[in-house]
Structure formats: structure tokens, C-alpha cells
Design a protein around this motif. Structure first.
Motif, PDB file in Angstrom:
ATOM      1  N   ARG A 212       0.817  -1.214   0.000  1.00  0.00           N
ATOM      2  CA  ARG A 212       0.000   0.000   0.000  1.00  0.00           C
ATOM      3  C   ARG A 212       0.852   1.266   0.000  1.00  0.00           C
ATOM      4  O   ARG A 212       0.406   2.318  -0.436  1.00  0.00           O
ATOM      5  CB  ARG A 212      -0.878  -0.034   1.265  1.00  0.00           C
ATOM      6  CG  ARG A 212      -1.818   1.098   1.435  1.00  0.00           C
ATOM      7  CD  ARG A 212      -2.821   0.767   2.529  1.00  0.00           C
ATOM      8  NE  ARG A 212      -2.225   0.721   3.847  1.00  0.00           N
ATOM      9  CZ  ARG A 212      -2.379   1.670   4.785  1.00  0.00           C
ATOM     10  NH1 ARG A 212      -3.103   2.736   4.530  1.00  0.00           N
ATOM     11  NH2 ARG A 212      -1.837   1.540   5.965  1.00  0.00           N
ATOM     12  N   LEU A 214       3.052   4.322   2.013  1.00  0.00           N
ATOM     13  CA  LEU A 214       2.894   5.059   3.261  1.00  0.00           C
ATOM     14  C   LEU A 214       1.927   6.231   3.152  1.00  0.00           C
ATOM     15  O   LEU A 214       1.604   6.848   4.149  1.00  0.00           O
ATOM     16  CB  LEU A 214       4.266   5.573   3.720  1.00  0.00           C
ATOM     17  CG  LEU A 214       5.327   4.495   3.895  1.00  0.00           C
ATOM     18  CD1 LEU A 214       6.670   5.120   4.234  1.00  0.00           C
ATOM     19  CD2 LEU A 214       4.912   3.498   4.960  1.00  0.00           C
ATOM     20  N   ARG A 215       1.476   6.560   1.971  1.00  0.00           N
ATOM     21  CA  ARG A 215       0.683   7.771   1.807  1.00  0.00           C
ATOM     22  C   ARG A 215      -0.699   7.509   1.225  1.00  0.00           C
ATOM     23  O   ARG A 215      -1.477   8.435   1.080  1.00  0.00           O
ATOM     24  CB  ARG A 215       1.427   8.770   0.909  1.00  0.00           C
ATOM     25  CG  ARG A 215       2.836   9.075   1.373  1.00  0.00           C
ATOM     26  CD  ARG A 215       2.861  10.075   2.501  1.00  0.00           C
ATOM     27  NE  ARG A 215       2.618  11.428   2.040  1.00  0.00           N
ATOM     28  CZ  ARG A 215       2.599  12.480   2.850  1.00  0.00           C
ATOM     29  NH1 ARG A 215       2.794  12.309   4.155  1.00  0.00           N
ATOM     30  NH2 ARG A 215       2.369  13.678   2.386  1.00  0.00           N
ATOM     31  N   HIS A 216      -0.963   6.300   0.834  1.00  0.00           N
ATOM     32  CA  HIS A 216      -2.285   5.983   0.289  1.00  0.00           C
ATOM     33  C   HIS A 216      -3.040   5.087   1.266  1.00  0.00           C
ATOM     34  O   HIS A 216      -2.430   4.296   1.968  1.00  0.00           O
ATOM     35  CB  HIS A 216      -2.171   5.287  -1.069  1.00  0.00           C
ATOM     36  CG  HIS A 216      -1.855   6.249  -2.188  1.00  0.00           C
ATOM     37  ND1 HIS A 216      -2.429   6.164  -3.421  1.00  0.00           N
ATOM     38  CD2 HIS A 216      -1.041   7.319  -2.226  1.00  0.00           C
ATOM     39  CE1 HIS A 216      -1.973   7.151  -4.188  1.00  0.00           C
ATOM     40  NE2 HIS A 216      -1.127   7.857  -3.486  1.00  0.00           N
ATOM     41  N   HIS A 217      -4.359   5.237   1.291  1.00  0.00           N
ATOM     42  CA  HIS A 217      -5.116   4.504   2.297  1.00  0.00           C
ATOM     43  C   HIS A 217      -5.450   3.100   1.856  1.00  0.00           C
ATOM     44  O   HIS A 217      -5.910   2.298   2.651  1.00  0.00           O
ATOM     45  CB  HIS A 217      -6.390   5.247   2.663  1.00  0.00           C
ATOM     46  CG  HIS A 217      -7.462   5.176   1.636  1.00  0.00           C
ATOM     47  ND1 HIS A 217      -7.372   5.834   0.434  1.00  0.00           N
ATOM     48  CD2 HIS A 217      -8.640   4.512   1.614  1.00  0.00           C
ATOM     49  CE1 HIS A 217      -8.458   5.578  -0.271  1.00  0.00           C
ATOM     50  NE2 HIS A 217      -9.240   4.785   0.402  1.00  0.00           N
ATOM     51  N   HIS A 450       5.316   7.151  -1.425  1.00  0.00           N
ATOM     52  CA  HIS A 450       4.227   8.062  -1.777  1.00  0.00           C
ATOM     53  C   HIS A 450       3.107   7.398  -2.552  1.00  0.00           C
ATOM     54  O   HIS A 450       2.042   7.967  -2.686  1.00  0.00           O
ATOM     55  CB  HIS A 450       4.781   9.229  -2.594  1.00  0.00           C
ATOM     56  CG  HIS A 450       5.444  10.257  -1.742  1.00  0.00           C
ATOM     57  ND1 HIS A 450       6.760  10.150  -1.348  1.00  0.00           N
ATOM     58  CD2 HIS A 450       4.976  11.391  -1.183  1.00  0.00           C
ATOM     59  CE1 HIS A 450       7.061  11.186  -0.585  1.00  0.00           C
ATOM     60  NE2 HIS A 450       6.006  11.951  -0.466  1.00  0.00           N
TER      61      HIS A 450
END
Ligand SMILES: [Zn+2]
Ligand SMILES: [Zn+2]
Lengths: 485, 448
Positions: A212, A214-217, A450
Motif C-alpha cells: 500500500r 505510506l501515503r495511500h489509504h 508516496h
């Protein structure tokens, strides 16, 4: 905090309750993301942990978790409007590309003849004289959303841990609440890791990891691995990697559907005896159909800005005997990384992106094009509203062993040129493809994570039983259509 | 038609409309919740066998009390009292067989008109005829103390073991013979015990007063400027009451640790702020009463303040359930929905406003500026009134709220609706101003 809790307990995976090793980023057993457990992770109590306290699990190889998580927020991409381009929301690309020092022409030159955008006829597979049944990959077990087969590592420490006592599922964010039926903490409300957040798979001859980031849910990337026997008994090993377009509706479903359909189509065609380039083109079209079909299922719920039909990119590589074939639509990529790093590595794909188009048309230099905020808008994708369907297929015949790295931009944003990618790929990638894929995911996470990141590593020649190298005969097909590497 | 369902509660569905994406540091989550109940009894006035309207012989499960203003002012014009009697008769005709009912005459005190035995009658052809006969004796005289009417209605409804308890209240004047705090105390005592629709006839009643009564009693309020229109309105009100199948439904909101409800408003069919009605229901949960439901759909705007979280995080901002209290003290959960928060650095996603949220934010503002504009007009602040009512015209026009636009056009001359340019009319009929004020909270749904 130096103090340990009074009663030291083994940290358990919040997803499957298997014991975790300190420093694990992902559960070694089920792959769940465990990077945000309650901080007081105590060492295992004496004799309690079969893994051994001081023994970092394989996942630790990906480096410290979350190192780059607090990196600067990427500049928002403004919608690209030219050429039917589709804005990507993974804006990190522009920054990462710039940070990587631009796009040295050398990276391209290393590809020899450069990335091929035409298709090439392949010579019929040369029998290796060992036409026996090949191990049938369990590619059909890779259905996203169902448990993946447990990953097997070539790691001597591997030992089935004793079944841990059934632990109550506890929130990975606060460590206090239970988890409700919808997957949220009953105390702090945080969403719990989902199976798709982190997935790993290894078949004989190919491995892939998807994360996933670190910045996307959620993880909107997907992959499919498969192996099969060609009619002459020689093996074929394939990986399909897809990246959902975030600005479209149901991007996660799009990538899952595309990778599954593409992988199935590819192997079915090869088993029928179709030439690899034809099989590859058919696989991309099958993936395209699968994504387009999603648009007809349920309409987007009212009120949400989901006017765009589901869409994704797709890149695939398949190793068949002495050659391998790459196919793609969009900006997910494939790289050739030779074992002998004195040999040139190469990027094998040409992005369907605004920047690539500008450069190809001679309108901008590479530096200018990639500095533009529209650079990463893709001009080709799979989906019902695609402007055109233009599968790119190219075949390659390396002269020496190495690996094919197939990945989404979540990785190549942090290792854009072939040289940078080669520097990131472990030396032993060909013999440890899963470890290598994990390491590459770690590179992306350490770089800031990201975007969702997915990478498949295919050893060449195929690291399956009886695959030989070099091939018995040179395999120039009709017209010499295979690219040398 | 086979009815095998053990619980005859209608089916409830919950749909959530929201943009779950927040920018980094974002803490406000807004959602529109559409609650729809189907399978209830509303069917254009045709009697349906339903739980509230039990089969012959079974005890009634719905009770209705009609409260008719019989104060002295009802005598002028003389048609007023006659119209009120006629309207009440029509309403009585609309009461279904098996429903318990009573008629109360209201002045500075409340008096039982029918059945006048301290309880309710069960509707059938005979009792309906007797009730209409009793109406003939109604005459006007005396003052107005609405609280006494409500207290009597409450006593009468409590005398019967019915699930649905409803009142219909008609008045033509101000609540002059009762202290406001007495009325307030009565409303506090009666809230949740029965629901009540209120109608003001003529133009001598106080919009705020009647609105407060209907609001507290979870009922509707309207003006019947022309007494001749009473019968049709009473019939519609009674049919609506007859369609109710389930009472005491609450919206339950659970929020995680660190989150809190900023507000809860009903936004369709009318705007009604429910925030102050929260009743705590366990850890981090609160109930907001919604009254009785038939076949209908209502929209709610829920705004939640969440703790800040990093980009890529996702959390549940609120869990919403529709609950029905059970005799044993537990609740039956009729339906559920989730309000989510997802933090993203994708500005295009986080700056998008959900069309439903935008629409109802506009409708709530519309109600507010109408009330403020009329207030300014009354106090002689013509510039303020022009600005507020101009904004109202603009909002009504943009959102397609044609009924409200028409009412506004009776109070202001519209120069340009799109820009909200208006001039105050020099003369405005009292009825038009009161109608606009009374109906200012009526909303329309999002244009499809
Ligand atoms: Zn696990
Ligand atoms: Zn929690």
C-alpha cells in the motif's frame, strides 16, 4: 522507553496472531502490515518464540519501517488536459524524478536499441531436449481478496511456529480497541490493515510483492504470477502487474481484474502454442476487456465523484525458453538487470505518458518534459473510456543471465533510470527473487512510499526445473525480430 | 398477502453520501444520511392491515387525539369555528377502524369532547358518527393555554396501550393564558411520549410559538391561512398519521475516541437541528430521536470532528445506526451506515465537496436567511432584510426550491434571482409573510 511491561509477551500479528519478530514490517506468516503496533513490543519470553528473538525475519531486510513517512507532501498534480491524458494522483513521481537528478540519457542508451515499441516475431521455442512435464504453477490460486498460498522462503530458519493461542484481535493503531466487523477499531476508529495492503507471492521462477505504501489509504496495485508448460514441454513463467488509476472509480477492482484476466489469458494462449508476442497482445486485450466490463457492473453511487470508468495500467513479462517478451499499456515498467553489473541494464518499456509523448514527438527535451506537472499524466490505459487500445509488445534475448523487474511507478519513481534500478536490485536477485522484490518495495518505502508499490522479479533464464542457459541454438526468428540485451 | 414477519417493523435502509477524503490536518467530516423506510402503511388513504392498525378484535396499537382551538377568537369570522368543526369531522372520517381516538376542545383549559370518558374510543362507523355528533356542541369562548391541551392529550393517549401516539393541534391565536415557562415545562414533559402536528389557522397566531411546539413534539407545522382549506389539510395530516408504523426510532451515532459530533440536523423534508436532543447511549454513543415512521424518506446532515491523522490513514469517523427500543430495554438495530475519513495529499480529492452535502448546506442556509431576513424586516432594518432575502432568493433559485422561491416572490420583487438582487415589497400580506416564515425550513432534494 527502556522499561518493559511487567509481563513480557510475544508480539502477535494483529491479522493472524502469529508471533512477530522485533522490527518486522510485515507479518512473516500472513504478510499483514504490522508497522504501527503498540510501541511496547517486548521480546519473546523465554522459549516462547520458535523464531528466536535475535533473529530478524526476512521482512527486516527491507530496512527500518517508515523512514521516509514524514517526507514533504507531494505537490498536487493539476489535471492534465492535453492529448486525452489522464491525470495520475500519484504526484510523487514528479518530485521523485526531479530528486533523482533528472533522466539521464545514458539510461536509455544502455538499452541498446532502445525500448521497442513494435512487436517482434519470435522464433519457435527451441526444444531443450528435456521435454518433460513442467511444474504446473498454482497461478490460479492467486485470486486477490482470497488468502494467498503461504509464501515459502529459501530460508533455513523457516519452521512452522506452534499455533499461537487464539488472540483477540486488537487495533494496530491504539492497541486498545477490538476490531469491528467492518475492519475498524472499536476504540479509536482506525482502519485495520487489509489483506491487500501487503501481498507477497512466490512461484518457482518468479516472485512478486505489492504494498500500500505510506501515503495511500489502500492498495490499488495488483499482480498475478503464473507458470505453465508450452506444448513442447518447456516452461513459461509470467508476471502481470497493474496500477489502478486513482482518479477513476474502483481503481483497486480495475487492477485486480486486469492482472487476473491478463495472467490467465497469457498462459492459456501459450499452452495452446501461440507465439509469445501474440499471447502477450491477447493478454493485454483480455485485461482491457476485464476492466471495461467493470464499468458495466454497478453505476457509481450518487454523490461521489466517480464519473470516470474504472481504469488501470498493465505491464507483463513472460519468459519462454531463450527469450522473454514484455507487453504494456500505461506507465508501469519493465527493466532488464543482468547478473553481471558491468553489463548494461535496460529499461524495456516506453511509458504511455504525457512526458514520453512530448519527448517522442521532439517537442520537449526529457528534462523539460519531466519537469512539467503534466509529466505523469498517462496517455494510455485499460478501461472503458480509453481513447485507444494500443498494446505494446517487445521480445528480448539476453546473452547472459539476469532478472526482469516488472513494476509500477510506485517503485520506479524512486529508481527511474536503468542504472538506478540496477543499483537497487540485490546482486542475488536471480536466486532470491522474493527477497529481491521485498528489497525493492523497501526502497520505495524508504524513499517515502508516496504511492502503492508493486514489483515482480523474474529470473532469466527461467529458474524452473530443466530450464537451461544458454540456449542450444541462436534463436533469431524470421526477420531477426528479437532484441539482444 | 402472507405476513410471516415476526416483527412488523418496516424495512429501514441507510445510505451515506460523503467525500471521505480530507487534506493533511483536515478534521471535519460531513455526510448526508438518507434514511428510507418501506413496507409501512401509507397507501393513499387506503386502509392497510398493519401493525399500528390491528385486525378486528385485537387491541388498537395507534391512538390519535385531535385538539381543536375553541377560544373566543375562533368566533371571528364566524366561518372559522364552522370550518374547524368541518375539518375535524373530515379528520375523524379518515381515522381507520381499530385506531383509538379522542377529540379535545382547547381554551384556557382543555375539555374532553369525545368520548369524554377519560380515555379513547376505538374507531368504527358508530364511534366516528358519535364523535362527529359531539362536534356540533363545540362553541367558541375563553382564552388559550395550549399546554393544558397537550397535557390532556398525553393523559388520554397514556390510558391506552398503543405503540403509535399522535396528536393534531389546531389553533388560531397566541398562547396568551399560560406562562411561556409553563408551556416549556409541558413540552419537556410530553416530548417523546407522543408526536404532534400543529396547524395555525388565520394570521393571529405566533409562528415561532407553534413551530417550537411542533418541533419539540417531532411533528410538522403549517399555516392554514384560509379556514376553507382546513378540511383538506386535516385529512392529509390524519392520513400521514395513519401511515405511521413504528414509533420512537432514534438515530444512534457512535464516534471513536477523540472524535465528536459537531452537529446533527434533519435536512429533508425540513431543516431541524437535532444536536441538542442527544441522549447518551453508552460509551461514545448518543441517540437523536426521530419520532414515528411510515413509508417515507428523510435526510440528515451529520458533521463529525475527527482527530488529525497522517496522509494515507483511514478511520471510521462515526458509525450510524437506526435503533428501535425494545420492551426489555435493549434496542433493535434497524439499519447501519459508516461515515469514513481518509487523509490524502491528492488535493483534487480532498477539496471536492460532496454534492449532497453542498446542497443541504445551502438549504439550511436558505432557511436561516429567510428567518433572519424576516426578522430584520420586522425590526425595520430594510438593508439587512434586502440582503438576507436576496440571498434566500439566490439559494432557492440555484437549488430548484421552487415552492420557497414562490413564497419569497410574495415578499420581495425579484430583480435577478441568479445574483440575488431583490427589492422589498412595500406591502406584504400578513398571510404571505407568515407562510414564508412557517415554511422556511422546507427543503427540496438534490436535483437528479
Ligand atoms: Zn500475520
Ligand atoms: Zn484503535
Amino acid at each position: 522507553m527502556p522499561e518493559s511491561p511487567p509481563s513480557a509477551t510475544t508480539t502477535l500479528c494483529p491479522s493472524c496472531a502469529e508471533p512477530l519478530d522485533p522490527g518486522d514490517r510485515f507479518c512473516e506468516h500472513c504478510g499483514a502490515d504490522v508497522q504501527a503496533p503498540p510501541p511496547a513490543a517486548a521480546p519473546p519470553s523465554g522459549g516462547g518464540s520458535p523464531s528466536g528473538a535475535g533473529d530478524a525475519g526476512p521482512a527486516a531486510a527491507t530496512g527500518p519501517a517508515g523512514a521516509g513517512a514524514t517526507g514533504p507532501a507531494a505537490a498536487p498534480p493539476s489535471g492534465a488536459d492535453g492529448d486525452g491524458a489522464r491525470p495520475r494522483t500519484d504526484a510523487a513521481g514528479a518530485d521523485a524524478g526531479a530528486a533523482a537528478g533528472g533522466y539521464p540519457a545514458g539510461g536509455e542508451a544502455a538499452a541498446g536499441d532502445g525500448p521497442a515499441t513494435d512487436s517482434f516475431l519470435l522464433a519457435p521455442p527451441q526444444g531443450q531436449g528435456q521435454g518433460q512435464a513442467q511444474p504446473q504453477g498454482d497461478g490460479d490460486t492467486l485470486a486477490l481478496g482470497v488468502p494467498l498460498p503461504a509464501t515459502k522462503l529459501s530460508d533455513p530458519r523457516e519452521e512452522e511456529p506452534e499455533t499461537a493461542p487464539e488472540a483477540e484481535t486488537v487495533c494496530v493503531a491504539c492497541g486498545l480497541g477490538g476490531v469491528d466487523a467492518d475492519g475498524y477499531c472499536e476504540h479509536c476508529g482506525h482502519a485495520q490493515p487489509r489483506q491487500r495492503d501487503h501481498q507477497e507471492q512466490e512461484l518457482e521462477g518468479v516472485a512478486a510483492v505489492s504494498d500500500r505504501g505510506l501515503r495511500h489509504h489502500r492498495n490499488e496495485d495488483a499482480f498475478a504470477l503464473s507458470t505453465a508448460s508450452l506444448p513442447d514441454g518447456s516452461p513459461a513463467v509470467a508476471a502481470v502487474v497493474c496500477d489502478g488509476v486513482s482518479t477513476a472509480y474502483r481503481p483497486d477492482d480495475a487492477s485486480a481484474a486486469a492482472s487476473a484476466a491478463g495472467g490467465e489469458s497469457l498462459l492459456a494462449a501459450l499452452e495452446r502454442g501461440a507465439p509469445a508476442d501474440e499471447a502477450m497482445r491477447g493478454a493485454l486485450l483480455a485485461a482491457f476487456e476485464a476492466v471495461s466490463a467493470l464499468a458495466e457492473e454497478e453505476p457509481a453511487p450518487d454523490g461521489a465523484a466517480h464519473h470516470n470508468a474504472p481504469a488501470c495500467t498493465c505491464v507483463s513479462a513472460v519468459v519462454t525458453g531463450p527469450v522473454f517478451t514484455v507487453g504494456w499499456i500505461g506507465d508501469s515498467r519493465a527493466y532488464w538487470i543482468p547478473d553481471d553489473r558491468t553489463q548494461p541494464s535496460a529499461r524495456l518499456t516506453e511509458d504511455d505518458s504525457w512526458a514520453a509523448r512530448m519527448v517522442a514527438a521532439g517537442l520537449m527535451t526529457e528534462a523539460e518534459a519531466y519537469a512539467d506537472e503534466r509529466a505523469h499524466a498517462i496517455t494510455g490505459w485499460l478501461g472503458a473510456d480509453a481513447v485507444e487500445v494500443d498494446p505494446h509488445v517487445a521480445a528480448f534475448q539476453p546473452e547472459s543471465p539476469g532478472v526482469i523487474v516488472v513494476c509500477t511507478d510506485g517503485l520506479w519513481n524512486y529508481a527511474e533510470s536503468a542504472a538506478e534500478m540496477a543499483a537497487a536490485v540485490p546482486r542475488d536477485a536471480r536466486t532470491r527473487p522474493l527477497h529481491s522484490a521485498r528489497t525493492l518495495v523497501g526502497v520505495a518505502l524508504d524513499g517515502g512510499g508516496h504511492d502503492n508499490v508493486t514489483v515482480a522479479v523474474l529470473p532469466f533464464p527461467a529458474a524452473v526445473s530443466r530450464a537451461g542457459f544458454p540456449p542450444d541454438q541462436a534463436t533469431d526468428g524470421p526477420g531477426g525480430a528479437v532484441n539482444g540485451l | 398477502m402472507a405476513r410471516i414477519s415476526k416483527s412488523n417493523v418496516p424495512q429501514f435502509s441507510v445510505d451515506i453520501y460523503q467525500n471521505e477524503f480530507l487534506p493533511e490536518g483536515g478534521r471535519e467530516v460531513n455526510a448526508i444520511v438518507t434514511v428510507t423506510s418501506t413496507g409501512g402503511g401509507t397507501s393513499g388513504g387506503q386502509p392497510l392491515p398493519g401493525p399500528a392498525f390491528a385486525a378486528e378484535g385485537a387491541p388498537p396499537s395507534a391512538g390519535v387525539v385531535i385538539m381543536v382551538d375553541c377560544s373566543g377568537s375562533m368566533e371571528y369570522p364566524p366561518t372559522k369555528m364552522r370550518n374547524a368543526r368541518d375539518a375535524t369531522a373530515v379528520a375523524i372520517d379518515t381515522i381507520r377502524d381499530g385506531v383509538a381516538f379522542a377529540v379535545v376542545a382547547g381554551t384556557h383549559q382543555a375539555r374532553e369532547v369525545y368520548p369524554a370518558n377519560g380515555g379513547l374510543a376505538v374507531a368504527d362507523p358508530t364511534t366516528r358518527a358519535q364523535a362527529k355528533q359531539a362536534l356540533r356542541k363545540l362553541t367558541a369562548g375563553g382564552g388559550t393555554a395550549i399546554g393544558t391541551w397537550l397535557r390532556l392529550a398525553d393523559r388520554l393517549l397514556a390510558s391506552a396501550d398503543v405503540a403509535i401516539r399522535h396528536g393534531i393541534l389546531l389553533t388560531d391565536g397566541r398562547n396568551e393564558h399560560e406562562k411561556p415557562e409553563d408551556l416549556k415545562a409541558t413540552l419537556d414533559a410530553c416530548t417523546g411520549r407522543f408526536t404532534c402536528d400543529a396547524r395555525g389557522v388565520g394570521t393571529d397566531w405566533e409562528v415561532k410559538e407553534l413551530t417550537a411546539i411542533a418541533s419539540a413534539m417531532l411533528g410538522s407545522v403549517d399555516i392554514v391561512a384560509d379556514p376553507a382549506g382546513l378540511a383538506a389539510d386535516f385529512q392529509a395530516m390524519m392520513e400521514n398519521a395513519m401511515g405511521k408504523e413504528v414509533a420512537d426510532v432514534s438515530l444512534r451515532l457512535w464516534t471513536p475516541q477523540g472524535s465528536e459530533i459537531a452537529f446533527v440536523k434533519q435536512v429533508a423534508p425540513t431543516v431541524e437541528d437535532l444536536s441538542g436532543r442527544r441522549v447518551e447511549a453508552g460509551p461514545r454513543a448518543g441517540d437523536y430521536p426521530t419520532g414515528s415512521w411510515g413509508d417515507e424518506s428523510r435526510d440528515y446532515h451529520v458533521s463529525v470532528r475527527v482527530p488529525s491523522a497522517g496522509v494515507g490513514q483511514e478511520m471510521l469517523a462515526a458509525r450510524l445506526s437506526l435503533v428501535l427500543p425494545q420492551p426489555d430495554g435493549t434496542v433493535e438495530v434497524l439499519s447501519q451506515g459508516l461515515v469514513r475519513a481518509v487523509w490524502t495529499d491528492d488535493m483534487a480529492a480532498s477539496t471536492r465537496i460532496n454534492p449532497q452535502v453542498a446542497h443541504y448546506t445551502g438549504q439550511a442556509e436558505l432557511a436561516q436567511v429567510i428567518q433572519q431576513g424576516l426578522e430584520a424586516r420586522k425590526s425595520g432594518d430594510m438593508d439587512g432584510a434586502t440582503a438576507k432575502l436576496g440571498r434566500a432568493v439566490q439559494l432557492a433559485s440555484a437549488s430548484g426550491n421552487e415552492d420557497t422561491a414562490k413564497l419569497l416572490a410574495k415578499v420581495v420583487d425579484v430583480v435577478d434571482a441568479a445574483s440575488g438582487t431583490v427589492r422589498l415589497k412595500a406591502r406584504v400580506a400578513d398571510a404571505d409573510e407568515m407562510t414564508l416564515e412557517t415554511r422556511s425550513t422546507k427543503t427540496v432534494r438534490v436535483k437528479k
